[in-house]
Design a protein around this motif. Structure first.
Motif, PDB file in Angstrom:
ATOM      1  N   ASN A 119      24.542  51.383  20.069  1.00 14.36           N
ATOM      2  CA  ASN A 119      23.646  52.457  19.630  1.00 14.36           C
ATOM      3  C   ASN A 119      23.364  52.351  18.139  1.00 14.36           C
ATOM      4  OD1 ASN A 119      23.101  53.760  21.969  1.00 14.36           O
ATOM      5  ND2 ASN A 119      24.640  55.358  21.735  1.00 14.36           N
ATOM      6  N   ALA A 175      19.812  51.809  16.470  1.00 14.72           N
ATOM      7  CA  ALA A 175      19.242  52.815  15.564  1.00 14.72           C
ATOM      8  C   ALA A 175      18.789  52.155  14.264  1.00 14.72           C
ATOM      9  CB  ALA A 175      20.277  53.901  15.284  1.00 14.72           C
ATOM     10  N   ASP A 192      27.295  54.306  10.904  1.00 19.77           N
ATOM     11  CA  ASP A 192      26.273  53.293  10.598  1.00 19.77           C
ATOM     12  C   ASP A 192      25.462  53.708   9.378  1.00 19.77           C
ATOM     13  OD1 ASP A 192      24.010  54.963  11.400  1.00 19.77           O
ATOM     14  OD2 ASP A 192      24.703  54.655  13.454  1.00 19.77           O
ATOM     15  N   GLY A 250      20.265  58.163  11.027  1.00 21.17           N
ATOM     16  CA  GLY A 250      21.015  59.382  11.391  1.00 21.17           C
ATOM     17  C   GLY A 250      20.397  60.049  12.616  1.00 21.17           C
ATOM     18  N   LEU A 302      22.275  65.307  22.447  1.00 19.29           N
ATOM     19  CA  LEU A 302      22.857  63.976  22.301  1.00 19.29           C
ATOM     20  C   LEU A 302      23.689  63.516  23.514  1.00 19.29           C
ATOM     21  CD1 LEU A 302      22.513  62.221  19.845  1.00 19.29           C
ATOM     22  CD2 LEU A 302      24.683  63.066  18.966  1.00 19.29           C
ATOM     23  N   PHE A 354      19.224  61.897  28.269  1.00 14.17           N
ATOM     24  CA  PHE A 354      18.500  62.166  27.021  1.00 14.17           C
ATOM     25  C   PHE A 354      18.422  60.863  26.237  1.00 14.17           C
ATOM     26  CE2 PHE A 354      18.684  62.744  22.432  1.00 14.17           C
ATOM     27  CZ  PHE A 354      17.446  63.330  22.241  1.00 14.17           C
ATOM     28  N   THR A 355      17.195  60.460  25.955  1.00 20.35           N
ATOM     29  CA  THR A 355      17.008  59.230  25.162  1.00 20.35           C
ATOM     30  C   THR A 355      15.761  59.350  24.299  1.00 20.35           C
ATOM     31  OG1 THR A 355      16.795  56.830  25.274  1.00 20.35           O
ATOM     32  CG2 THR A 355      15.745  58.067  27.041  1.00 20.35           C
ATOM     33  N   THR A 356      15.781  58.673  23.160  1.00 21.58           N
ATOM     34  CA  THR A 356      14.567  58.640  22.331  1.00 21.58           C
ATOM     35  C   THR A 356      14.027  57.208  22.303  1.00 21.58           C
ATOM     36  OG1 THR A 356      15.960  58.298  20.399  1.00 21.58           O
ATOM     37  CG2 THR A 356      15.230  60.550  20.807  1.00 21.58           C
ATOM     38  N   LYS A 357      14.720  56.357  23.120  1.00 22.57           N
ATOM     39  CA  LYS A 357      14.307  54.948  23.116  1.00 22.57           C
ATOM     40  C   LYS A 357      13.363  54.663  24.279  1.00 22.57           C
ATOM     41  CE  LYS A 357      18.873  54.110  21.422  1.00 22.57           C
ATOM     42  NZ  LYS A 357      20.219  53.815  21.846  1.00 22.57           N
ATOM     43  N   GLY A 378      15.417  53.123  26.881  1.00 27.72           N
ATOM     44  CA  GLY A 378      16.757  53.721  27.023  1.00 27.72           C
ATOM     45  C   GLY A 378      16.904  54.483  28.341  1.00 27.72           C
ATOM     46  N   MET A 379      18.161  54.656  28.740  1.00 23.25           N
ATOM     47  CA  MET A 379      18.422  55.421  29.968  1.00 23.25           C
ATOM     48  C   MET A 379      19.032  56.783  29.653  1.00 23.25           C
ATOM     49  SD  MET A 379      19.657  53.206  33.155  1.00 23.25           S
ATOM     50  CE  MET A 379      20.602  51.973  32.360  1.00 23.25           C
ATOM     51  N   GLY A 380      19.557  56.906  28.446  1.00 24.82           N
ATOM     52  CA  GLY A 380      20.147  58.199  28.046  1.00 24.82           C
ATOM     53  C   GLY A 380      21.453  58.511  28.748  1.00 24.82           C
ATOM     54  N   GLY A 416      24.430  56.483  28.074  1.00 25.26           N
ATOM     55  CA  GLY A 416      25.560  55.932  27.318  1.00 25.26           C
ATOM     56  C   GLY A 416      26.497  56.995  26.764  1.00 25.26           C
ATOM     57  N   LEU A 417      25.970  57.884  25.902  1.00 25.49           N
ATOM     58  CA  LEU A 417      26.841  58.864  25.243  1.00 25.49           C
ATOM     59  C   LEU A 417      27.444  59.845  26.250  1.00 25.49           C
ATOM     60  CD1 LEU A 417      24.896  59.642  21.943  1.00 25.49           C
ATOM     61  CD2 LEU A 417      26.952  58.269  22.253  1.00 25.49           C
ATOM     62  N   ALA A 457      24.575  57.868  10.927  1.00 27.22           N
ATOM     63  CA  ALA A 457      25.250  58.680  11.946  1.00 27.22           C
ATOM     64  C   ALA A 457      26.709  58.265  12.026  1.00 27.22           C
ATOM     65  CB  ALA A 457      24.577  58.479  13.296  1.00 27.22           C
ATOM     66  N   PHE A 465      29.982  58.686  14.776  1.00 25.15           N
ATOM     67  CA  PHE A 465      30.515  59.172  16.063  1.00 25.15           C
ATOM     68  C   PHE A 465      32.029  59.048  16.012  1.00 25.15           C
ATOM     69  CE2 PHE A 465      26.165  58.533  17.042  1.00 25.15           C
ATOM     70  CZ  PHE A 465      25.873  59.461  18.029  1.00 25.15           C
TER      71      PHE A 465
HETATM   72  P1  ADP Z   1      20.350  55.572  25.142  1.00 31.66           P
HETATM   73  O1  ADP Z   1      21.033  54.658  24.212  1.00 31.66           O
HETATM   74  O2  ADP Z   1      20.011  54.983  26.466  1.00 31.66           O
HETATM   75  O3  ADP Z   1      19.163  56.307  24.536  1.00 31.66           O
HETATM   76  P2  ADP Z   1      22.593  57.256  24.642  1.00 31.66           P
HETATM   77  O4  ADP Z   1      23.173  58.386  25.439  1.00 31.66           O
HETATM   78  O5  ADP Z   1      23.526  56.203  24.253  1.00 31.66           O
HETATM   79  O6  ADP Z   1      21.400  56.740  25.504  1.00 31.66           O
HETATM   80  O7  ADP Z   1      21.947  57.887  23.355  1.00 31.66           O
HETATM   81  C1  ADP Z   1      21.139  59.029  23.447  1.00 31.66           C
HETATM   82  C2  ADP Z   1      20.306  59.225  22.206  1.00 31.66           C
HETATM   83  O8  ADP Z   1      21.136  59.546  21.102  1.00 31.66           O
HETATM   84  C3  ADP Z   1      19.577  57.984  21.729  1.00 31.66           C
HETATM   85  O9  ADP Z   1      18.347  57.801  22.427  1.00 31.66           O
HETATM   86  C4  ADP Z   1      19.363  58.314  20.263  1.00 31.66           C
HETATM   87  O10 ADP Z   1      18.231  59.139  20.074  1.00 31.66           O
HETATM   88  C5  ADP Z   1      20.581  59.085  19.893  1.00 31.66           C
HETATM   89  N1  ADP Z   1      21.583  58.246  19.182  1.00 31.66           N
HETATM   90  C6  ADP Z   1      22.662  57.662  19.721  1.00 31.66           C
HETATM   91  N2  ADP Z   1      23.349  56.965  18.788  1.00 31.66           N
HETATM   92  C7  ADP Z   1      22.694  57.101  17.632  1.00 31.66           C
HETATM   93  C8  ADP Z   1      22.883  56.622  16.279  1.00 31.66           C
HETATM   94  N3  ADP Z   1      23.911  55.836  15.943  1.00 31.66           N
HETATM   95  N4  ADP Z   1      21.980  57.005  15.338  1.00 31.66           N
HETATM   96  C9  ADP Z   1      20.939  57.808  15.671  1.00 31.66           C
HETATM   97  N5  ADP Z   1      20.698  58.286  16.907  1.00 31.66           N
HETATM   98  C10 ADP Z   1      21.554  57.941  17.881  1.00 31.66           C
END
Ligand code: ADP
Length: 527
Positions: A426, A430, A459, A463, A472, A477-480, A483-485, A487-488, A512, A514
Motif C-alpha cells: 500500500n 501510495a 511512508d 498520507g 479505511l 473501500f478503495t481509491t485505486k 484496487g479491491m479494497g 487488504g486493510l 501515512a 499504520f
Molecule cells: P486497496 O489497496 O485494494 O485499495 P486497501 O484496503 O489495502 O485496499 O486500502 C484501502 C484504501 O486505503 C486505499 O485505496 C487507499 O485509499 C488507502 N490507503 C491504504 N494505505 C495507504 C497509504 N499508505 N497511504 C495513503 N492511503 C492509503
C-alpha cells in the motif's frame, strides 16, 4: 347545662342518637345522686353511685369529656359533703367521702385507658381499611393481569396427599389423571382485574370456579401443585393457555404463595402476555440465522478476494523473475549464476504463493492455525527480502528501526507476514500514485508495555485523505482504479482475531503510518 353540652358534643357528632340518650341518662343520674346525697338522710357512700354516671357517660363522651365529668362529679360530692356535714364532720362520713372520691378516680383512670385502647384500635382499623383500598385500586388498575384465587382447599388436599407418603406429584398425577381435574375443582377465583378480563376474555375470568381453559398444560399444572406441596414461595414459568376466543397465548405465569397457610384463601396470581415478544424473538433468531448464512457467503467471497489479492504479489514477482531469467539465458554466453539467482527467487515466491493458499485453507479450519514464537526482527528481515524486487522497481528505500531487543510474539507467522506485505505494498502504491520525490518506508518496532509489541509502517507518500480516513478499514473501500479494497479490512480482522489491533493515521511530519499492536503472549488461544 352548658358544661354537659360541651362534654357530650364531640361524641354527639359521630355517635348518633343513642350516644345522646346515654349522655342524658348520665346527667339525670348525676342530679339524682346529688339530690339523694345532699337532701336525704340515707347514710352510706351514695356518692359512689357517681361511678355509674361515669360508666354511662363513657359511652357518649371523649377523653376530655370524661375528665371534665369526673371533675364535676368530684365537685358535686364535695359540695354535697359540705352542705350535709359542713359543721359536724365525723370520721365515718369523711371515710365515705374518701371512698367515693377514690372510686371516682379509679373509674376515671380505667375509663381513660379503655378509651385510649379504643382509639388505637380505631386508627389501626382505618389504616387497614386504607391499605386494603390502596391494594384494591392497584389490583384493579394495573396493566398486569391479576387474579385472587382461593387455594386453601387445594393446599389442605395436597397436604393430605403428602401425609399419605406421596411426594412426587408428577408421577402420581400420571397414574391418577382424575387428580388433576379434582385439584382444578378445588380452586376458586375470588377476584380478577380488568387486565385479566381483557387478556383472556370475560368468559374465562369469572369469579367462582376456575375456568379449565386457563389452567396450563397438565405437566405445568402438576409443577404448580408440586410447588404448593413443597412449600415453595413462588412459582414462575412461561405457560400456554387458551383465551375465551380460542386464541392460544404464551404467558409468564407467576404465583406467590403466602408463608402463612391461613392466607392461602387469597393467593395472587399474575400473568403477562409474552406471545408477541416470543414471536419477535423467534423472528429475530431466524433473521440472525439468515444473516449468519449471508455472512458466511460474504466470508467466502472475501476469502477469494483476499486470495486473489495476496497471490498477486508473488505471482507478479515470479513473472518478473522468469522474464529476467530468460534475459540472462539469452545472453551470449548465458550468465548462469544470475539465472540461478532468478530461479531461486522464483522458487521462493512460488513457496510463498503456496503458503498463502495453505494459510487460506487453514483459515477455513481455524483449529489448524498453530501459534508459534515469531521474532519480529526476523519477520521484518524476511519480508524485506521478499519485497526486494518491488522495492527496487519503485525506487523505495526501506529502513528498519528497532529500539531494543524485542521479545518474540506468539502468532501465526504467515498471517503477520501477509499484513506486513499488505502495508508495504500500500505504501509503495501510495507513493507511486502521488509520484512522491522521496520514497522511504520506515518499519519501526518497539515494546510500549510488557504485554505488547508495536510495529509501525510509515511512508513518505501523500498520507490518507480525510474522506478515506473513516472508511479505511471498511471492506471494498478503495481509491485505486484496480484496487479491491480488501487488504486493510483483512489485515485488521486477522490481527484482531489474535487479540491485536491495526490503526492507520497521518504522521505529523507527513505520509501515512499504520501501526499494528501485537500481543506478546495471548492469554487465550484465539481460534
Ligand atoms: P486497496 O489497496 O485494494 O485499495 P486497501 O484496503 O489495502 O485496499 O486500502 C484501502 C484504501 O486505503 C486505499 O485505496 C487507499 O485509499 C488507502 N490507503 C491504504 N494505505 C495507504 C497509504 N499508505 N497511504 C495513503 N492511503 C492509503
Amino acid at each position: 347545662m352548658s358544661i354537659t353540652a360541651t362534654i357530650f358534643r364531640s361524641r354527639d357528632i359521630d355517635g348518633g342518637a343513642h350516644h345522646r340518650a346515654f349522655g342524658l341518662v348520665a346527667i339525670v343520674l348525676a342530679m339524682a345522686v346529688f339530690y339523694v346525697d345532699t337532701y336525704t338522710d340515707i347514710e352510706g357512700a351514695i356518692a359512689v353511685l357517681y361511678v355509674v354516671t361515669m360508666l354511662l357517660a363513657a359511652q357518649a363522651t371523649t377523653r376530655i369529656g370524661l375528665i371534665g365529668l369526673a371533675s364535676v362529679c368530684a365537685a358535686l360530692t364535695l359540695i354535697s359533703y359540705g352542705m350535709t356535714h359542713g359543721d359536724d364532720a365525723d370520721l365515718q362520713s369523711t371515710v365515705r367521702l374518701v371512698v367515693a372520691l377514690a372510686a371516682l378516680g379509679v373509674t376515671t383512670v380505667l375509663l381513660l385507658k379503655t378509651e385510649a385502647a379504643r382509639l388505637t384500635l380505631l386508627s389501626a382499623n382505618s389504616a387497614l381499611k386504607e391499605s386494603e383500598a390502596r391494594y384494591r385500586s392497584i389490583f384493579d388498575r394495573t396493566r398486569v393481569a391479576l387474579w385472587e384465587r382461593d387455594y386453601s382447599k387445594l393446599r389442605s388436599y395436597l397436604m393430605d396427599v403428602r401425609a399419605q407418603g406421596i411426594t412426587d406429584l408428577k408421577a402420581y398425577g400420571r397414574t391418577n389423571p382424575a387428580m388433576v381435574d379434582y385439584c382444578v375443582g378445588l380452586i376458586r377465583v375470588v377476584a380478577a382485574n380488568e387486565a385479566a378480563r381483557e387478556m383472556l376474555g370475560r368468559g374465562s375470568v369469572g369469579v367462582g370456579a376456575l375456568s379449565r381453559s386457563i389452567i396450563p398444560g397438565q405437566e405445568r399444572f402438576l409443577e404448580v401443585l408440586q410447588a404448593i406441596m413443597d412449600g415453595a414461595p413462588v412459582f414462575e414459568d412461561k405457560v400456554e393457555i387458551r383465551a375465551d376466543n380460542g386464541e392460544e397465548k404464551l404467558v409468564l405465569l407467576s404465583i406467590s404463595f403466602p408463608e402463612d397457610p391461613a392466607a392461602f384463601n387469597r393467593v395472587v396470581v399474575s400473568m403477562v402476555d409474552v406471545t408477541q415478544r416470543e414471536m419477535e424473538l423467534k423472528a429475530l433468531a431466524e433473521a440472525q440465522a439468515e444473516l449468519t448464512k449471508a455472512s458466511k457467503a460474504a466470508t467466502v467471497g472475501a476469502m477469494s478476494a483476499s486470495l486473489a489479492h495476496e497471490l498477486n504479489q508473488p505471482l507478479g514477482a515470479i513473472v518478473v523473475n522468469s522474464q529476467t531469467l530468460l534475459r540472462w539465458l539469452d545472453r551470449d554466453p548465458p550468465d548462469l549464476a544470475a539465472v540461478r539467482r532468478s530461479a531461486e527467487r522464483m522458487i521462493r515466491d512460488s513457496q510463498r504463493a503456496s503458503e498463502i493458499i495453505q494459510n487460506t485453507r487453514n483459515l477455513l479450519s481455524p483449529s489448524n492455525n498453530k501459534l508459534e514464537d515469531v521474532s519480529v526482527e526476523g519477520l521484518i528481515d524476511e519480508t524485506m527480502a521478499l519485497m526486494e524486487h518491488e522495492l527496487q522497481r519503485s525506487g523505495t528505500t526501506l529502513l528498519m528501526e528497532t529500539s531494543s531487543r524485542l521479545p518474540s510474539v506468539s502468532a501465526v507467522k504467515i498471517e503477520l507476514q501477509q499484513v506486513l506485505i499488505n502495508l508495504i505494498t500500500n505504501a509503495i502504491q501510495a507513493m507511486d500514485e502521488a509520484a512522491s520525490p522521496e520514497r522511504t518506508i520506515t518499519i519501526a518496532a518497539e515494546r510500549p508495555d510488557v504485554e505488547h509489541v508495536c510495529v509501525a509502517v510509515r511512508d513518505t507518500g501523500p498520507g490518507i485523505t480525510d474522506d478515506a480516513k473513516e472508511k479505511l478499514f471498511a471492506p471494498f473501500f478503495t481509491t485505486k482504479e484496480t484496487g479491491m479494497g480488501m487488504g486493510l479490512s483483512i489485515c485488521r480482522t486477522t490481527l484482531e482475531a489474535r487479540g491485536g489491533t491495526l490503526d492507520g493515521n497521518n504522521h505529523p511530519e507527513g505520509g501515512a503510518v499504520f501501526e499494528m499492536r501485537l500481543l506478546i503472549k495471548p492469554e487465550v488461544e484465539y481460534a
